[in-house]
Design an enzyme around this catalytic site. Structure first.
Site, mmCIF file in Angstrom:
data_model
loop_
_atom_site.group_PDB
_atom_site.id
_atom_site.type_symbol
_atom_site.label_atom_id
_atom_site.label_comp_id
_atom_site.label_asym_id
_atom_site.label_seq_id
_atom_site.Cartn_x
_atom_site.Cartn_y
_atom_site.Cartn_z
ATOM 1 C CG HIS A 9 -1.888 1.241 1.027
ATOM 2 N ND1 HIS A 9 -1.465 2.700 1.557
ATOM 3 C CD2 HIS A 9 -3.197 1.306 0.806
ATOM 4 C CE1 HIS A 9 -2.565 3.199 1.288
ATOM 5 N NE2 HIS A 9 -3.430 2.535 1.004
ATOM 6 C CD GLU A 46 7.543 7.943 -6.161
ATOM 7 O OE1 GLU A 46 7.717 7.529 -7.112
ATOM 8 O OE2 GLU A 46 6.493 8.711 -5.949
ATOM 9 C CG LEU A 71 -2.621 -8.669 6.034
ATOM 10 C CD1 LEU A 71 -2.553 -8.190 7.344
ATOM 11 C CD2 LEU A 71 -1.925 -10.243 5.874
ATOM 12 C CB ALA A 72 -8.288 -7.268 3.595
ATOM 13 N N GLY A 74 -9.387 -5.932 -0.403
ATOM 14 C CA GLY A 74 -10.250 -4.872 -0.388
ATOM 15 C C GLY A 74 -10.075 -4.015 -1.622
ATOM 16 C CG HIS A 76 -6.306 -0.269 -1.721
ATOM 17 N ND1 HIS A 76 -6.430 1.085 -2.496
ATOM 18 C CD2 HIS A 76 -5.904 0.092 -0.597
ATOM 19 C CE1 HIS A 76 -6.598 1.823 -1.590
ATOM 20 N NE2 HIS A 76 -6.269 1.374 -0.482
#
Lengths: 118, 118
Positions: A9, A46, A71-72, A74, A76
């Site tokens: 992320h 970056e 982990l999930a 989602g 993203h």
């Protein structure tokens, strides 16, 4: 030439980004599969995911495997990362760019966690 | 009686919380070590971490191992979870409550990720 791109992320906290970079360093030391392993970040750090994919392509990859360090599953993992891959794929139709399952869903996570407390 | 408590951040997105619960279900199926495996959430989902620890204690645990399901050693892992454990430890000095390394730092994560794309 198969390259692996670990995508995280990204955090405002440098130490969290460095933790990902260090994990990738460790992966390089144990790597027997990939011509190259890189990391990239969705935001806040970056290189970006498109830049990370481009680095692999510029280095001669004909396959880039994108591993979401999430982990999930989602938005993203389900929307953002596939969208970025799709754009790069259109620019480079000769390179196979594919996304693996996210880390939380990997085979082996169950056993890894069961062994965590030893 | 050693119990394992998997603690996740918790999400507004129910599916992400359910993903943690399902992982814990899978861990239960493979478990040969713990009398009980539970999950708990730092925020946004139930049960809370103190409630999760209490469930283990009420069920007879004399040791509760808290495994942070987090990828980075941010303030949740370094400050918040240890603080919640400390409070519970003071209420229950006869039970050993200890925190393992977070998932991102576990031995085996490197190999797990190297095998992800197979």
């Amino acid at each position: 030439m198969k390259h692996l791109l670990v995508v995280a992320h990204g955090s405002r906290r440098d130490a969290s980004n460095d933790e990902v970079r260090e994990l990738v360093n460790q992966m390089r030391k144990h790597n027997q599969t990939y011509a190259r392993i890189e990391c990239a970040f969705l935001e806040l750090a970056e290189p970006s995911i498109p830049d990370g994919i481009q680095t692999c392509i510029d280095a001669g990859a004909n396959e880039v495997i994108v591993l979401p360090y999430f982990l999930a599953a989602g938005t993203h993992v389900v929307n953002d990362i596939p969208g970025l891959i799709r754009e790069k794929q259109q620019q480079h139709p000769d390179v196979l760019i594919r996304q693996t399952g996210h880390v939380g869903a990997l085979n082996g996570m169950v056993d890894l966690m069961l062994e965590a407390a030893d």
